[in-house]
Design an enzyme around this catalytic site. Sequence first.
Site, mmCIF file in Angstrom:
data_model
loop_
_atom_site.group_PDB
_atom_site.id
_atom_site.type_symbol
_atom_site.label_atom_id
_atom_site.label_comp_id
_atom_site.label_asym_id
_atom_site.label_seq_id
_atom_site.Cartn_x
_atom_site.Cartn_y
_atom_site.Cartn_z
ATOM 1 N N ARG A 291 24.558 9.757 -7.757
ATOM 2 C CA ARG A 291 24.639 9.299 -6.367
ATOM 3 C C ARG A 291 25.759 8.314 -6.092
ATOM 4 N NH1 ARG A 291 18.337 8.564 -4.766
ATOM 5 N NH2 ARG A 291 18.053 10.809 -4.629
ATOM 6 N N HIS B 216 22.455 6.004 -0.698
ATOM 7 C CA HIS B 216 22.294 7.463 -0.697
ATOM 8 C C HIS B 216 23.490 8.092 0.003
ATOM 9 C CE1 HIS B 216 20.600 11.428 -0.360
ATOM 10 N NE2 HIS B 216 19.606 11.062 -1.137
ATOM 11 N N ALA C 221 9.533 9.682 1.196
ATOM 12 C CA ALA C 221 10.143 10.371 0.052
ATOM 13 C C ALA C 221 10.104 11.877 0.300
ATOM 14 C CB ALA C 221 9.419 10.016 -1.235
ATOM 15 N N GLN C 222 11.246 12.515 0.102
ATOM 16 C CA GLN C 222 11.330 13.943 0.419
ATOM 17 C C GLN C 222 11.390 14.781 -0.843
ATOM 18 O OE1 GLN C 222 14.884 14.384 2.732
ATOM 19 N NE2 GLN C 222 13.976 13.544 4.593
ATOM 20 N N GLY C 223 12.417 14.500 -1.667
ATOM 21 C CA GLY C 223 12.763 15.370 -2.797
ATOM 22 C C GLY C 223 11.584 15.637 -3.701
ATOM 23 N N SER D 210 0.823 -1.216 0.000
ATOM 24 C CA SER D 210 0.000 0.000 0.000
ATOM 25 C C SER D 210 0.856 1.265 0.000
ATOM 26 C CB SER D 210 -0.946 -0.020 1.196
ATOM 27 O OG SER D 210 -0.211 -0.151 2.405
ATOM 28 N N GLY D 211 1.993 1.214 -0.721
ATOM 29 C CA GLY D 211 2.728 2.448 -1.004
ATOM 30 C C GLY D 211 2.115 3.088 -2.246
ATOM 31 N N HIS E 212 19.554 2.548 0.184
ATOM 32 C CA HIS E 212 18.433 3.420 -0.174
ATOM 33 C C HIS E 212 17.449 2.809 -1.167
ATOM 34 C CE1 HIS E 212 16.418 7.225 -0.366
ATOM 35 N NE2 HIS E 212 16.658 7.397 -1.647
ATOM 36 N N GLU F 121 17.731 18.362 -8.965
ATOM 37 C CA GLU F 121 18.476 17.381 -8.172
ATOM 38 C C GLU F 121 19.660 16.873 -8.988
ATOM 39 O OE1 GLU F 121 15.743 14.381 -6.808
ATOM 40 O OE2 GLU F 121 15.166 15.572 -5.077
ATOM 41 N N SER G 71 11.756 7.313 -9.243
ATOM 42 C CA SER G 71 11.095 6.083 -8.772
ATOM 43 C C SER G 71 9.614 6.297 -8.483
ATOM 44 C CB SER G 71 11.797 5.518 -7.550
ATOM 45 O OG SER G 71 12.168 6.535 -6.688
ATOM 46 N N LEU G 72 9.260 7.440 -7.903
ATOM 47 C CA LEU G 72 7.823 7.696 -7.701
ATOM 48 C C LEU G 72 7.149 7.770 -9.068
ATOM 49 C CD1 LEU G 72 8.002 10.393 -4.865
ATOM 50 C CD2 LEU G 72 7.278 8.033 -4.614
ATOM 51 N N ARG H 70 19.703 4.678 -10.612
ATOM 52 C CA ARG H 70 18.473 5.462 -10.767
ATOM 53 C C ARG H 70 18.764 6.953 -10.738
ATOM 54 N NH1 ARG H 70 14.396 7.329 -6.320
ATOM 55 N NH2 ARG H 70 16.288 7.116 -5.090
ATOM 56 N N ASP I 187 10.073 -8.874 0.233
ATOM 57 C CA ASP I 187 9.058 -9.946 0.187
ATOM 58 C C ASP I 187 8.606 -10.237 -1.241
ATOM 59 O OD1 ASP I 187 9.319 -9.278 2.842
ATOM 60 O OD2 ASP I 187 7.188 -9.383 3.309
HETATM 61 C C1 LIG Z 1 13.850 8.196 2.743
HETATM 62 C C2 LIG Z 1 13.466 7.994 1.306
HETATM 63 C C3 LIG Z 1 13.358 9.089 0.452
HETATM 64 C C4 LIG Z 1 12.997 8.905 -0.882
HETATM 65 N N1 LIG Z 1 12.842 9.995 -1.679
HETATM 66 C C5 LIG Z 1 12.383 9.828 -2.938
HETATM 67 C C6 LIG Z 1 12.087 10.941 -3.753
HETATM 68 O O1 LIG Z 1 12.203 12.091 -3.339
HETATM 69 N N2 LIG Z 1 11.637 10.711 -5.018
HETATM 70 C C7 LIG Z 1 11.471 9.451 -5.524
HETATM 71 O O2 LIG Z 1 11.063 9.306 -6.689
HETATM 72 N N3 LIG Z 1 11.745 8.384 -4.750
HETATM 73 C C8 LIG Z 1 12.171 8.527 -3.484
HETATM 74 N N4 LIG Z 1 12.421 7.439 -2.713
HETATM 75 C C9 LIG Z 1 12.120 6.115 -3.252
HETATM 76 C C10 LIG Z 1 10.607 5.925 -3.263
HETATM 77 O O3 LIG Z 1 10.070 6.466 -2.087
HETATM 78 C C11 LIG Z 1 10.224 4.466 -3.357
HETATM 79 O O4 LIG Z 1 10.917 3.854 -4.411
HETATM 80 C C12 LIG Z 1 8.737 4.323 -3.613
HETATM 81 O O5 LIG Z 1 8.020 5.027 -2.631
HETATM 82 C C13 LIG Z 1 8.360 2.865 -3.589
HETATM 83 O O6 LIG Z 1 6.967 2.768 -3.607
HETATM 84 P P1 LIG Z 1 6.312 1.344 -3.596
HETATM 85 O O7 LIG Z 1 4.843 1.550 -3.590
HETATM 86 O O8 LIG Z 1 6.895 0.508 -4.654
HETATM 87 O O9 LIG Z 1 6.806 0.673 -2.216
HETATM 88 P P2 LIG Z 1 6.622 1.159 -0.705
HETATM 89 O O10 LIG Z 1 6.161 2.541 -0.601
HETATM 90 O O11 LIG Z 1 7.870 0.792 0.007
HETATM 91 O O12 LIG Z 1 5.450 0.222 -0.192
HETATM 92 C C14 LIG Z 1 5.622 -1.177 -0.049
HETATM 93 C C15 LIG Z 1 4.353 -1.730 0.560
HETATM 94 O O13 LIG Z 1 4.351 -3.159 0.502
HETATM 95 C C16 LIG Z 1 3.928 -3.690 1.751
HETATM 96 N N5 LIG Z 1 4.444 -5.060 1.833
HETATM 97 C C17 LIG Z 1 5.726 -5.474 1.697
HETATM 98 N N6 LIG Z 1 5.770 -6.820 1.784
HETATM 99 C C18 LIG Z 1 4.497 -7.269 1.982
HETATM 100 C C19 LIG Z 1 3.901 -8.544 2.151
HETATM 101 N N7 LIG Z 1 4.608 -9.689 2.153
HETATM 102 N N8 LIG Z 1 2.561 -8.615 2.335
HETATM 103 C C20 LIG Z 1 1.798 -7.495 2.362
HETATM 104 N N9 LIG Z 1 2.321 -6.248 2.213
HETATM 105 C C21 LIG Z 1 3.650 -6.150 2.015
HETATM 106 C C22 LIG Z 1 4.498 -2.703 2.751
HETATM 107 O O14 LIG Z 1 3.881 -2.838 4.006
HETATM 108 C C23 LIG Z 1 4.169 -1.386 2.036
HETATM 109 O O15 LIG Z 1 2.829 -1.048 2.230
HETATM 110 C C24 LIG Z 1 12.780 7.597 -1.376
HETATM 111 C C25 LIG Z 1 12.901 6.497 -0.524
HETATM 112 C C26 LIG Z 1 13.228 6.686 0.803
HETATM 113 C C27 LIG Z 1 13.340 5.504 1.699
#
Ligand SMILES: Cc1cc2nc3c(=O)[nH]c(=O)nc-3n(C[C@H](O)[C@H](O)[C@H](O)COP(=O)(O)OP(=O)(O)OC[C@H]3O[C@@H](n4cnc5c(N)ncnc54)[C@H](O)[C@@H]3O)c2cc1C
Length: 521
Positions: free
Chosen positions: A273, A227, A44-46, A11-12, A334, A111, A374-375, A369, A206
């Site tokens: 990076r 990072h 995510a900040q930037g 749920s990201g 990161h 950036e 990534s977002l 990257r 996972d």
């Molecule tokens: C500190 C930080 C700053 C960042 N800044 C930026 C930025 O500025 N710009 C940018 O583009 N990217 C940035 N990134 C990277 C970016 O945030 C991530 O790549 C992106 O948010 C990933 O989204 P996602 O939905 O794929 O995964 P996530 O947001 O990590 O969500 C994963 C989800 O999967 C769930 N999950 C995992 N395993 C299981 C399982 N077995 N069963 C059920 N649920 C599970 C978790 O609970 C979570 O809800 C940053 C990352 C970090 C850590």
Amino acid sequence: MNRYDYIMVGSGIAGLYTALLAIEHGSVLILTKGSIDDCNTRYAQGGIAAAMGKDDSPELHFRDTIAAGDGLCDPEAVRILVDEAADCIADLIKFGVPFDTLNGEITLTREAAHSVPRIMHAGGDATGEHIEVTLSRRVRSSAINVLEDCLASEILVHNGKVSGVRYLDCRTGSVEECGCRFLILATGGVGRLFKYTTNSDVVTGDGIALAFEAGAEISDIEFFQFHPSVLRLPGVAPFLISEAVRGEGGILRNVEGRRFMPDYVAEAELAPRDIVARSVVYEMKKTHSDRVFLDVTDLPPRLLTTRFPHIYRFCRDHGLDITKGLIPVAPAGHYLMGGVKVNSWGETNVGGLFAVGETACTGVHGANRLASNSLLESVVFSKRLVRRTGSVVASSENRQPSASSNLCSLPQREPSSSVPPLNLPNLQSLMWDRVGIVRSGEELEQAASVLAAWQSCLPQPSDRPSYELYNLILSARLMTEAALLREESRGAHFRTDFPRALPEWQRHIVFRKDATNESPA
Ligand SMILES: Cc1cc2nc3c(=O)[nH]c(=O)nc-3n(C[C@H](O)[C@H](O)[C@H](O)COP(=O)(O)OP(=O)(O)OC[C@H]3O[C@@H](n4cnc5c(N)ncnc54)[C@H](O)[C@@H]3O)c2cc1C
């Protein structure tokens, strides 16, 4: 057994955005192993990159992304990323994400390795939190079903096609099953593999482990981004100091107070990076220190407090006024560039199984990257996935994606006889020390045999921590074996014994469980 058209695991941004689009086409369930907002997205900040500025174009964004990827981006996927960006940004705005504006125009920042300002942000440096909370609120008020504290533990495959998912209800300990037409892994990366990490504790590989066990292909997993600037304060958990701070003029200094980045590379603080992270490591070694400093004291205090309110407040709450004092920083784990191999519609080689977001390898990042892509990747490829599956729902079409050639299997290894006890801190230290920013064949070999020994004695997982450890060990083995195979340095993968990129390695390493080769042909 309940049955849905779509089950989203995670749920990201990737899981929520896909769910919000998919609900237009069929029934949707989101499984998430913590609460709905536990994820990396919220940190995510930037911001999110998109060619929206008047001096910018998709072509320029394309070129910057390809350059950062160091020869391994899939140009077709990058073209899709940059061309379809604006449409997805429009969706985010429609869903209510409050991007920062000035005089009615979205404000853009620059950036590292972007040739122009192109990063859209919200709440200054709280972009991820605004995106996450906006989308999760939308989901809660929709017809989408959400099961929190439910960890997907196995992909159910029948006749080579996904039929559903098994999951652990972490509150009761019961194991349940749910059927679906489309199973979408949106589980994020593997950041918890490393001792120092910016990642949320739910990010434990996972999706990669589940997909691998189900017969899906895993590609480019040796490419993991560290990072360069993460707060290093005693007793304080690693906290990201966004690249955008360097983009606004922040300077890196060693512990002696000297600016060092121009000694390493012409772009200095704005280099990609991997180069900044390695330069910081070398500088820390040279000065016998575990940190360097980020200096923003020459920037106007008002810029710092308005553009980076989150960073400013976090540091102030830990006794550091960044408008006056230097910020102690060091690199940390990161972002995973590789992952579950998908085509440009999010399809894996297993029928009915999809991957989006950080867990997927679409090919847009190559070996490295570009910041804030990534977002964007999460939304662009999620939208395509829903377009593809929506038409399948309508037509009852049954496609079977094609498999890759030149696959590798995980090699059999003689497990080390003397290994440290298996626990999360020992795994994270091993990965940080041996499979981290600067790698060597010898250290990778050592890590590989310890990991094989640990894997051979893993008990059957039964609760969330044991499932996570199981998934981390499998992801660690894949990363380490891929890093050993890749006898060159490219992008975020750097080996002291092979310090240059080699033309014969301008190709991908892809693992599959039932492959017959141990090394790529
Ligand atoms: C500190 C930080 C700053 C960042 N800044 C930026 C930025 O500025 N710009 C940018 O583009 N990217 C940035 N990134 C990277 C970016 O945030 C991530 O790549 C992106 O948010 C990933 O989204 P996602 O939905 O794929 O995964 P996530 O947001 O990590 O969500 C994963 C989800 O999967 C769930 N999950 C995992 N395993 C299981 C399982 N077995 N069963 C059920 N649920 C599970 C978790 O609970 C979570 O809800 C940053 C990352 C970090 C850590």
